[in-house]
Each structure stands twice: as structure tokens, then as C-alpha cells.
Design a protein around this motif. Structure first.
Motif, PDB file in Angstrom:
ATOM      1  N   THR A  54       0.661  -1.274  -0.204  1.00  0.00           N
ATOM      2  CA  THR A  54       0.089   0.044   0.007  1.00  0.00           C
ATOM      3  C   THR A  54       0.827   1.636  -0.202  1.00  0.00           C
ATOM      4  OG1 THR A  54      -1.996  -1.196   1.975  1.00  0.00           O
ATOM      5  CG2 THR A  54      -2.144   1.767   1.248  1.00  0.00           C
ATOM      6  N   VAL A  55       1.575   1.369   0.606  1.00  0.00           N
ATOM      7  CA  VAL A  55       2.690   2.120   0.897  1.00  0.00           C
ATOM      8  C   VAL A  55       3.323   2.438  -0.490  1.00  0.00           C
ATOM      9  CG1 VAL A  55       4.882   3.171   2.150  1.00  0.00           C
ATOM     10  CG2 VAL A  55       3.393   1.184   3.050  1.00  0.00           C
ATOM     11  N   GLU A  56       3.843   1.688  -1.629  1.00  0.00           N
ATOM     12  CA  GLU A  56       4.326   1.807  -2.097  1.00  0.00           C
ATOM     13  C   GLU A  56       3.648   2.869  -3.550  1.00  0.00           C
ATOM     14  OE1 GLU A  56       7.034  -0.923  -5.751  1.00  0.00           O
ATOM     15  OE2 GLU A  56       6.801  -1.251  -4.563  1.00  0.00           O
ATOM     16  N   SER A  57       1.822   2.451  -3.714  1.00  0.00           N
ATOM     17  CA  SER A  57       1.214   2.528  -4.109  1.00  0.00           C
ATOM     18  C   SER A  57       0.871   3.695  -4.069  1.00  0.00           C
ATOM     19  CB  SER A  57      -0.173   1.638  -4.621  1.00  0.00           C
ATOM     20  OG  SER A  57      -0.428   0.727  -4.696  1.00  0.00           O
ATOM     21  N   VAL A  58       0.572   4.187  -2.425  1.00  0.00           N
ATOM     22  CA  VAL A  58       0.815   5.749  -2.849  1.00  0.00           C
ATOM     23  C   VAL A  58       1.523   6.164  -2.717  1.00  0.00           C
ATOM     24  CG1 VAL A  58       0.121   7.109   0.234  1.00  0.00           C
ATOM     25  CG2 VAL A  58      -0.754   4.740  -0.395  1.00  0.00           C
ATOM     26  N   ALA A  59       2.653   6.372  -2.387  1.00  0.00           N
ATOM     27  CA  ALA A  59       3.866   6.982  -3.234  1.00  0.00           C
ATOM     28  C   ALA A  59       3.969   7.010  -5.152  1.00  0.00           C
ATOM     29  CB  ALA A  59       4.665   6.482  -2.700  1.00  0.00           C
ATOM     30  N   ARG A  60       3.496   6.454  -5.160  1.00  0.00           N
ATOM     31  CA  ARG A  60       3.099   6.602  -6.589  1.00  0.00           C
ATOM     32  C   ARG A  60       2.211   7.180  -6.860  1.00  0.00           C
ATOM     33  NH1 ARG A  60       6.260   6.212 -10.998  1.00  0.00           N
ATOM     34  NH2 ARG A  60       5.042   5.822 -12.990  1.00  0.00           N
ATOM     35  N   GLY A 116       1.239   9.700  -5.588  1.00  0.00           N
ATOM     36  CA  GLY A 116       1.832  11.472  -5.419  1.00  0.00           C
ATOM     37  C   GLY A 116       1.191  12.132  -3.871  1.00  0.00           C
ATOM     38  N   LEU A 117       0.655  10.489  -3.425  1.00  0.00           N
ATOM     39  CA  LEU A 117      -0.230  11.403  -1.949  1.00  0.00           C
ATOM     40  C   LEU A 117       1.156  11.766  -0.720  1.00  0.00           C
ATOM     41  CD1 LEU A 117      -3.491   8.800  -2.340  1.00  0.00           C
ATOM     42  CD2 LEU A 117      -3.096  11.294  -3.054  1.00  0.00           C
ATOM     43  N   ALA A 118       0.459  12.311  -0.055  1.00  0.00           N
ATOM     44  CA  ALA A 118       0.857  12.931   1.714  1.00  0.00           C
ATOM     45  C   ALA A 118       1.518  11.771   2.519  1.00  0.00           C
ATOM     46  CB  ALA A 118       0.998  13.862   1.570  1.00  0.00           C
ATOM     47  N   GLY A 119       0.030  11.133   2.410  1.00  0.00           N
ATOM     48  CA  GLY A 119       0.165  10.000   3.717  1.00  0.00           C
ATOM     49  C   GLY A 119      -1.058   8.913   3.357  1.00  0.00           C
ATOM     50  N   ILE A 120      -1.013   8.122   4.977  1.00  0.00           N
ATOM     51  CA  ILE A 120      -2.189   7.529   4.955  1.00  0.00           C
ATOM     52  C   ILE A 120      -3.166   7.835   5.806  1.00  0.00           C
ATOM     53  CG2 ILE A 120      -3.028   5.028   4.727  1.00  0.00           C
ATOM     54  CD1 ILE A 120      -0.547   4.213   3.294  1.00  0.00           C
ATOM     55  N   VAL A 121      -4.643   7.808   6.055  1.00  0.00           N
ATOM     56  CA  VAL A 121      -5.423   8.330   6.952  1.00  0.00           C
ATOM     57  C   VAL A 121      -6.328   6.623   7.060  1.00  0.00           C
ATOM     58  CG1 VAL A 121      -7.565   9.602   8.479  1.00  0.00           C
ATOM     59  CG2 VAL A 121      -5.561  10.538   7.272  1.00  0.00           C
ATOM     60  N   ILE A 122      -6.205   6.250   8.098  1.00  0.00           N
ATOM     61  CA  ILE A 122      -6.227   4.754   8.914  1.00  0.00           C
ATOM     62  C   ILE A 122      -7.649   5.228   9.960  1.00  0.00           C
ATOM     63  CG2 ILE A 122      -5.486   3.684   7.533  1.00  0.00           C
ATOM     64  CD1 ILE A 122      -4.893   1.906   9.979  1.00  0.00           C
ATOM     65  N   GLU A 123      -9.543   4.256  10.177  1.00  0.00           N
ATOM     66  CA  GLU A 123      -9.416   4.391  11.210  1.00  0.00           C
ATOM     67  C   GLU A 123      -8.823   3.468  12.338  1.00  0.00           C
ATOM     68  OE1 GLU A 123     -13.842   2.973  12.146  1.00  0.00           O
ATOM     69  OE2 GLU A 123     -13.926   3.922  10.760  1.00  0.00           O
ATOM     70  N   ALA A 124      -8.669   3.796  13.507  1.00  0.00           N
ATOM     71  CA  ALA A 124      -8.286   3.235  14.520  1.00  0.00           C
ATOM     72  C   ALA A 124      -9.241   2.043  15.154  1.00  0.00           C
ATOM     73  CB  ALA A 124      -7.474   4.375  15.796  1.00  0.00           C
ATOM     74  N   GLY A 125      -8.699   0.807  15.423  1.00  0.00           N
ATOM     75  CA  GLY A 125      -9.700  -0.579  15.490  1.00  0.00           C
ATOM     76  C   GLY A 125     -10.864  -0.859  14.020  1.00  0.00           C
ATOM     77  N   GLY A 126      -9.896   0.071  12.982  1.00  0.00           N
ATOM     78  CA  GLY A 126     -10.818  -0.692  12.198  1.00  0.00           C
ATOM     79  C   GLY A 126     -10.688  -0.897  10.812  1.00  0.00           C
ATOM     80  N   VAL A 127      -8.577  -0.999  11.106  1.00  0.00           N
ATOM     81  CA  VAL A 127      -8.288  -1.237   9.884  1.00  0.00           C
ATOM     82  C   VAL A 127      -6.554  -1.809   9.852  1.00  0.00           C
ATOM     83  CG1 VAL A 127      -6.765  -0.429   7.840  1.00  0.00           C
ATOM     84  CG2 VAL A 127      -8.820   0.906   8.454  1.00  0.00           C
ATOM     85  N   MET A 128      -6.754  -3.148   9.600  1.00  0.00           N
ATOM     86  CA  MET A 128      -5.350  -3.909  10.311  1.00  0.00           C
ATOM     87  C   MET A 128      -4.033  -3.137   9.602  1.00  0.00           C
ATOM     88  SD  MET A 128      -7.138  -7.856  10.647  1.00  0.00           S
ATOM     89  CE  MET A 128      -7.651  -7.537   8.804  1.00  0.00           C
ATOM     90  N   VAL A 129      -2.784  -3.732  10.028  1.00  0.00           N
ATOM     91  CA  VAL A 129      -1.332  -2.652   9.397  1.00  0.00           C
ATOM     92  C   VAL A 129      -0.860  -4.360   9.320  1.00  0.00           C
ATOM     93  CG1 VAL A 129       1.124  -2.068   9.835  1.00  0.00           C
ATOM     94  CG2 VAL A 129      -2.257  -1.044  10.575  1.00  0.00           C
ATOM     95  N   LEU A 130      -0.614  -4.831   7.948  1.00  0.00           N
ATOM     96  CA  LEU A 130       0.182  -6.118   7.954  1.00  0.00           C
ATOM     97  C   LEU A 130       2.071  -5.004   8.065  1.00  0.00           C
ATOM     98  CD1 LEU A 130      -1.758  -7.502   5.148  1.00  0.00           C
ATOM     99  CD2 LEU A 130      -2.403  -7.635   7.100  1.00  0.00           C
ATOM    100  N   GLU A 131       2.451  -6.467   8.425  1.00  0.00           N
ATOM    101  CA  GLU A 131       4.351  -6.275   8.871  1.00  0.00           C
ATOM    102  C   GLU A 131       4.507  -5.095   9.363  1.00  0.00           C
ATOM    103  OE1 GLU A 131       6.263  -8.777   5.470  1.00  0.00           O
ATOM    104  OE2 GLU A 131       4.586  -8.192   4.103  1.00  0.00           O
ATOM    105  N   ARG A 132       3.936  -4.911  10.654  1.00  0.00           N
ATOM    106  CA  ARG A 132       3.584  -3.284  10.763  1.00  0.00           C
ATOM    107  C   ARG A 132       5.175  -2.308  10.578  1.00  0.00           C
ATOM    108  NH1 ARG A 132       1.111  -1.682  16.979  1.00  0.00           N
ATOM    109  NH2 ARG A 132      -0.431  -3.149  16.046  1.00  0.00           N
ATOM    110  N   ALA A 133       6.171  -3.380  11.205  1.00  0.00           N
ATOM    111  CA  ALA A 133       7.538  -2.498  11.463  1.00  0.00           C
ATOM    112  C   ALA A 133       8.164  -2.182   9.942  1.00  0.00           C
ATOM    113  CB  ALA A 133       8.124  -3.460  11.728  1.00  0.00           C
TER     114      ALA A 133
END
Length: 299
Positions: free
Chosen positions: A257-263, A265-282
Motif C-alpha cells: 500500500t505504501v508503494e502505491s500511495v507514493a506512486r 503522489g499522495l502525502a500519507g495514509i489515514v486509517i480508522e483506529a480499531g477498524g483497519v489492520m496493518v500488515l507487517e507493521r514494522a
């Protein structure tokens, strides 16, 4: 005993790794999970037979995780145990994702299985609220996130997507059946065009671009491409559908997802706490930091 009904992607492996006892991995044919060897591969047309096998193996809990493209039912491939389920299966395939998964959950529960969500089976997949990245949102991000939440609520009411791209007061894109990465790909510049970036901060995977892009990327990384910095703007907003049964299809982000967001041209990601999982967080946070992007896990 826990069984995974697994589809594509890295989520099934993350859920399996979090278990104290190895789960029984059942994969939908044609949709193998990444980094995980299925013990059972089944077709939708043999779902009833799968239920029989799960009972015989002592399974009491089932977790539905991973991506599966919506199939067509091949009547010639039905087994005897699945024949009575055909009307319910057809009903499910005519619904949106949440509606279809509710039917599957109901079928599993009627068979006596407890259905658990991926975030319940692997609790570390849900990060706490906050800002885990070095980059921070700008003053415009709160309003962009509010708009994103309204857009996802509208999508959810129609049982459509769980994500959108927002820049200022404009909706750049809404997620469709093809998913978040496909939505972001439509925003990305053509291959061979230098990606947008924060001034002076090239992101790590630029050097991995293939073919004739390699030369251009190398010039860009060395600051010799002659093009001015084009600052990033806007966000990917992601949240579950309002009223969604969170035991299946809870949204997720990861390094891809990070690669897609960077490609895009967006500045970042906003997710809902408790409602979106983060895979391979580190790994995801490290990729965001390399790209100069922020992650806001929003209450």
C-alpha cells in the motif's frame, strides 16, 4: 482447533503466525495465500464437503482471511453436500462483499463453527491510535480525513469499497471491486515519469524500477534529472464500512500500500483506529519513513 479459509495476500500467513497451535489452512482454489502452504484446497462448489472435513478434523473455530475474486458456480462440479447450499450461495454472489460474507458466516455458524475475525485471531494487526511515522500530517489533513470518512460511509451504504483518495476538498478516486491498489494505480503517473516526492527525499524503491526507467530513476536519485521537486498532497483514507460484520473483510494496509500511495503522489495514509489492520507493521512504518509519508491512525 482453528481453521483458516484463506485467500490471496499476506493476511492469512500473519494470522497463522500468531497462533499458539498450527491452524488448518484451507485455500480457495486459484487464490493461494502468500507465504503459507495450504493443507486443503477447495472450490466453492465443494463448500459443503469442506464443512464435513472440518468437523472430521476437530475444527471448532473458523477465520476467513485473504482476498478472493468472486467466482461463478459450476453446477457440474457440485458435490452432494453442497447441493442444498446452492440457493444461499447464489444469493451471496448477487450481493456486495459484506452481504456475501454475511451469508458465508451464517452458513458456518449454522454448521456449529465459531467465526472469528482476523483481528481477533491476531490482535497485533490492529495498531493503537496515533502517529507512528516520522512525517506528520499537515493542517489540511483533518478536513481531508473528515471528507474521506463521509465518502467511505457512502460507499459502505451501497456495500462497495472501503477506501478513497482525497486532496483538499476533492475526491480523487473511490475504491471499486478491484481494490485499493487498483484505485491508486489509476492516480499514478505513467511508468517512466519521476514519482512525486517530498523535496529532497527520494523514496527507497525508486531504484527498483525496471527497463528504461532505471536510467531516469538513477538521475533523479542523484539530483541530476533537471525536474523540480513536486510536493506530495492528499491522503489515502481507509475505514470499514458502517455496520460491517468485522469478522470478515476488515480493511488492511501493508508495505505494498505504501508503494502505491507514493506512486500516486499522495502525502500519507489515514486509517480508522480499531477498524483497519496493518500488515507487517514494522516494515510498513519503515517504508513510510523512507518515502517521507505519514500514517495517522485516527480515533
Amino acid at each position: 482447533m482453528l481453521a483458516l479459509i484463506a485467500g490471496e495476500g499476506s493476511l492469512p500467513a500473519a494470522v497463522a503466525a500468531a497462533q499458539p497451535r498450527k491452524p488448518l489452512v484451507c485455500a480457495v482454489r486459484g487464490h493461494p495465500p502468500a507465504g503459507l502452504e495450504p493443507e486443503i484446497t477447495f472450490r466453492l462448489e465443494t463448500l459443503g464437503g469442506l464443512f464435513t472435513t472440518l468437523h472430521a478434523r476437530g475444527v471448532t473455530q473458523v477465520c476467513i482471511c485473504g482476498a478472493v475474486r468472486r467466482p461463478q458456480i459450476d453446477l457440474a462440479a457440485l458435490d452432494d453436500a453442497t447441493m442444498p447450499l446452492v440457493p444461499r450461495m447464489r444469493e451471496a454472489l448477487q450481493k456486495g462483499d459484506d452481504g456475501a460474507l454475511r451469508v458465508l458466516i451464517a452458513l458456518l455458524e449454522e454448521e456449529g463453527f465459531e467465526v472469528v475475525g482476523a483481528h481477533q485471531a491476531a490482535t497485533d494487526l490492529l495498531p493503537p491510535a496515533g502517529l507512528p511515522t516520522m512525517a506528520r500530517p499537515g493542517p489540511e489533513t483533518a478536513a481531508e480525513a473528515d471528507l474521506g470518512a463521509r465518502v467511505v460511509a457512502e460507499l459502505g451504504a451501497a456495500d462497495l469499497g472501503q477506501a478513497c483518495a482525497i486532496r483538499g476538498d476533492s475526491v480523487l478516486a473511490r475504491e471499486g471491486p478491484d481494490g485499493t491498489d487498483a484505485m491508486l494505480a489509476r492516480l499514478a503517473p505513467p511508468r517512466g515519469t519521476a514519482p512525486l516526492r517530498p523535496a529532497g527525499e527520494p523514496f527507497g524503491w525508486a531504484a527498483d524500477m525496471m527497463g528504461d526507467v532505471l536510467g531516469g530513476a538513477a538521475d533523479w536519485l542523484s539530483g541530476q534529472d533537471g525536474s523540480p521537486d513536486r510536493p506530495r498532497a492528499g491522503i489515502l483514507y481507509k475505514a470499514p464500512k458502517p455496520g460491517q460484520d468485522q469478522r470478515a473483510d476488515l480493511p488492511a494496509i501493508g508495505p505494498g500500500t505504501v508503494e502505491s500511495v507514493a506512486r500516486a503522489g499522495l502525502a500519507g495514509i489515514v486509517i480508522e483506529a480499531g477498524g483497519v489492520m496493518v500488515l507487517e507493521r514494522a516494515k510498513t512504518v519503515a517504508a513510510l519513513d523512507r518515502a517521507g509519508l505519514f500514517l495517522w491512525i485516527r480515533d
